[in-house]
Write a protein that holds these residues in place. Sequence first.
Motif, PDB file in Angstrom:
ATOM      1  N   PHE A   1       4.762 -63.574  67.368  1.00 19.98           N
ATOM      2  CA  PHE A   1       4.816 -64.088  65.992  1.00 19.98           C
ATOM      3  C   PHE A   1       6.109 -63.634  65.306  1.00 19.98           C
ATOM      4  O   PHE A   1       6.772 -64.422  64.622  1.00 19.98           O
TER       5      PHE A   1
ATOM      6  N   LEU B   1      -1.113 -68.969  65.476  1.00 15.70           N
ATOM      7  CA  LEU B   1      -2.186 -68.726  64.505  1.00 15.70           C
ATOM      8  C   LEU B   1      -3.544 -69.118  65.093  1.00 15.70           C
ATOM      9  O   LEU B   1      -4.548 -68.435  64.866  1.00 15.70           O
TER      10      LEU B   1
ATOM     11  N   GLU C   1      -4.722 -66.474  67.396  1.00  8.53           N
ATOM     12  CA  GLU C   1      -5.195 -65.309  66.653  1.00  8.53           C
ATOM     13  C   GLU C   1      -6.450 -65.614  65.845  1.00  8.53           C
ATOM     14  O   GLU C   1      -6.916 -64.783  65.068  1.00  8.53           O
TER      15      GLU C   1
ATOM     16  N   GLN D   1      -6.812 -67.526  63.378  1.00 12.03           N
ATOM     17  CA  GLN D   1      -6.553 -67.708  61.950  1.00 12.03           C
ATOM     18  C   GLN D   1      -6.524 -69.224  61.672  1.00 12.03           C
ATOM     19  O   GLN D   1      -5.492 -69.806  61.356  1.00 12.03           O
TER      20      GLN D   1
ATOM     21  N   MET E   1      -5.202 -70.900  58.230  1.00 14.09           N
ATOM     22  CA  MET E   1      -3.742 -70.889  58.139  1.00 14.09           C
ATOM     23  C   MET E   1      -3.125 -71.880  59.120  1.00 14.09           C
ATOM     24  O   MET E   1      -2.136 -72.564  58.805  1.00 14.09           O
ATOM     25  N   ALA E   2      -3.689 -71.977  60.324  1.00 18.10           N
ATOM     26  CA  ALA E   2      -3.169 -72.927  61.319  1.00 18.10           C
ATOM     27  C   ALA E   2      -3.335 -74.357  60.833  1.00 18.10           C
ATOM     28  O   ALA E   2      -2.435 -75.196  60.988  1.00 18.10           O
TER      29      ALA E   2
ATOM     30  N   LYS F   1      -0.746 -75.128  58.326  1.00 13.06           N
ATOM     31  CA  LYS F   1       0.558 -75.279  58.986  1.00 13.06           C
ATOM     32  C   LYS F   1       0.664 -76.656  59.645  1.00 13.06           C
ATOM     33  O   LYS F   1       1.668 -77.362  59.483  1.00 13.06           O
TER      34      LYS F   1
END
Length: 777
Positions: free
Chosen positions: A496, A520, A523, A525, A528-529, A532
């Motif tokens: 990252f 992301l 992980e 997440q 957030m992904a 994005k």
Amino acid sequence: MTEREKRYQEALNQGHSAAWDQDWERAAVYYRQAIGERPDDANALTSLALALFKMQAYAESLQFYIRAYKLTPQDPVPLEKAATLYEILGKAAVGADVAVRAAELYLKSGDVEKAIENWSRALGMNSEHLVAHSRLAVVYERMQRIPQAVREYIHIASLMQYAGERDKAVQAVNRALKISPSHEEAQQALAMLRDNVQIPKPARPKGGTGPLKLPTNHPAAQAPGLLQAPKEETQDEPEPIEEARQIALATLAALFFEQSSDEAEDQKSSREGGLRAILNGTGSIFAKNVDKNQIMLHLGQAVEYLTLDDDDPAATELKKVTDLGLNHPAAYYLLGWIQYKGDRLESALRTLKRADFHPDYALSARLLMAAIYQKKEQFRQASTFYLEALSVADALVVDPQYADSLRQLYEPIIESHGQTGGEAESKQLIKTISEMLLRPRWRAHLKGVRNELVPDEGDSPTPLAEVLTEASSSQVVVAIGRVKQLAREGHHQAAFEEALFALQSAPTYLPLHITLAELLVNENQIPMAITKFNVISRAYSMRGEPNRAIEMLKRVIDMSPLDLDTRDSLIEQLIASNQTTEAVEELIKLAEVRYSLAELNDARKTYARALSLVQKSELGEKWQVRLLHRMADIDIQRLNWRQALSIYEQICAAHPDDLNANSRLIDLNFRLGENHQAEVYVGNFITSLNARDRREEMIPFLEKLCEDWPQRAYLRQALADQYQSLGRTQDALRLLDEAGELLLNAGDRAGAAEVIQRIIVLNPKEADRYRQLLGNI
């Protein structure tokens, strides 16, 4: 006979006499005189064309054959001759298209062997002509010439595989196996497709019409093998600009010859049959409310002038056809090419930009635009276009599965050079890339350069431009490789951080942002992904890359199936990209999600939107029926029975044998108290099933209705009729007895009497009791 007619006939006769004596020059003189008296006489035109051909005045001969074809568009002979002349003049691609058109006309007239001869001739000029292979496959199959048909289907599969259409390639091979299940070569081709091994491309056919036999004193005859079919490994290909010019000319010629016949499209559709799925279609190439006849008139003139390399009048005619409403990249490319040759540089730039989106012209249009900026001594812009051209070319020579990712890797290189490239560096790039691409057999040369400078890196091909530009622009490519390596090794935090550091060098490089989003996801997440990926999708959309935007939205939906806003965005992108089928499928999925959330009103509105989209497209009635069923089902659940009834009436009117729709229609009428209308629909459905020889479906259908509506005597009588027709007399008697009792209980003595009379006709054991009952009624 008028004086003018006499002069025409006399000149024509004298021309024929001279032709008989093989005095072609004198024959041509007389034929020209005949044409002067009657300019639109096809006989005189073809006679003059033949004389000119014999005199080796091939370009002029072609003009007159084309004029004759315009006058007699159903006559294949002028087209057949024109195909020969195109080949002689070194325009084999055009000749192949014209030969295919001649074959279509021969087929229409019933001369199948001549049609086969012309399709074969087309393949002699262009061994990869998909339409010719497809027509031959269908005709051979219908003529029971199975080995030849199988061979053609395998050729089709090879061409579709090279085009990246694997499913259609499999379809073609399966067709071959259907007509010859034990054919070894077809079985091998299917195995190669499964193993992702390339089926060899078709070679030019041996035998058949063979190569053209030219006069020994013709220049082409002096060059050994000029019109022969060279071996694949030694076959020269022109440099990209000339290659695209030939493709564009062939495309416009084919368009002209195809559109010249009013019935051409209908004939094409009826002949293609099962191959419709193999041959791709395209959208309309004409603007709305245009005069196609005027367009075709000028297009024919443009093709003539282009064939003769007469640039100025060709450009004039091409400008007319585009102004009149022909929206075709081939026309824009040829017009831009001529404008470039004539130093009309600004006009050429504007025109070429209307062709550079098409895969046939993406490379050559960028090369021409690069050359334009080079002429204007704007070297950074020129080198940027050369880099863009290299990105297209590089993607064409690597394995197709890596082409898209390779093009993405070019983005930071091109962007960096466009912002910071100096004049010396730009000039060096111009020289290097132009030498690599502006040459015959450029694909083979580019592959050689790639093998020398960029070693094979498996699933991560490196842009060739990386070794041609300064290191700073390639750091991002290297960084992405490090990020992915760290992620594979489980060092997610380090990956990252490496990605964030790389973003400082290329903040607008979208593949790097995709790599961040994927980190992301790894992980877990997910929110957030998703954010994005949505941002990346909007960026691709703003850059005019809808397919990439769609891909990002699909990734969001895979992670969050209930994200309705993203589904809406995906649908809008699909509609804007004219991907109607996928848009409808996504609307159905969206409606199903809303249905699962008990949002029935929104679900129905979504189905209605999908239905509207289907009705505006050409997806067919099956889609409409599917959507109408779902809308009606929601109406029933909302107790809006009248609206559901209206939908089922619409379905049954178009599809009277739809079992589910008829069942629901009858059920709703009974529920609404419309008993007579329900009985009418029962009778209509029985009639429809009988007409379609589907009587086996009738008894289960009526039995279910009797179970659902046990108090309806009519249903029992209808079922009794079916039992009686099958010889099931006892079952029929039982049902009629029940129907009579229902009618008596309802006070319908006349109806009950009619049923009892039917029972007596069947002569049951208790016939006397039924007669006594009838007397009492």
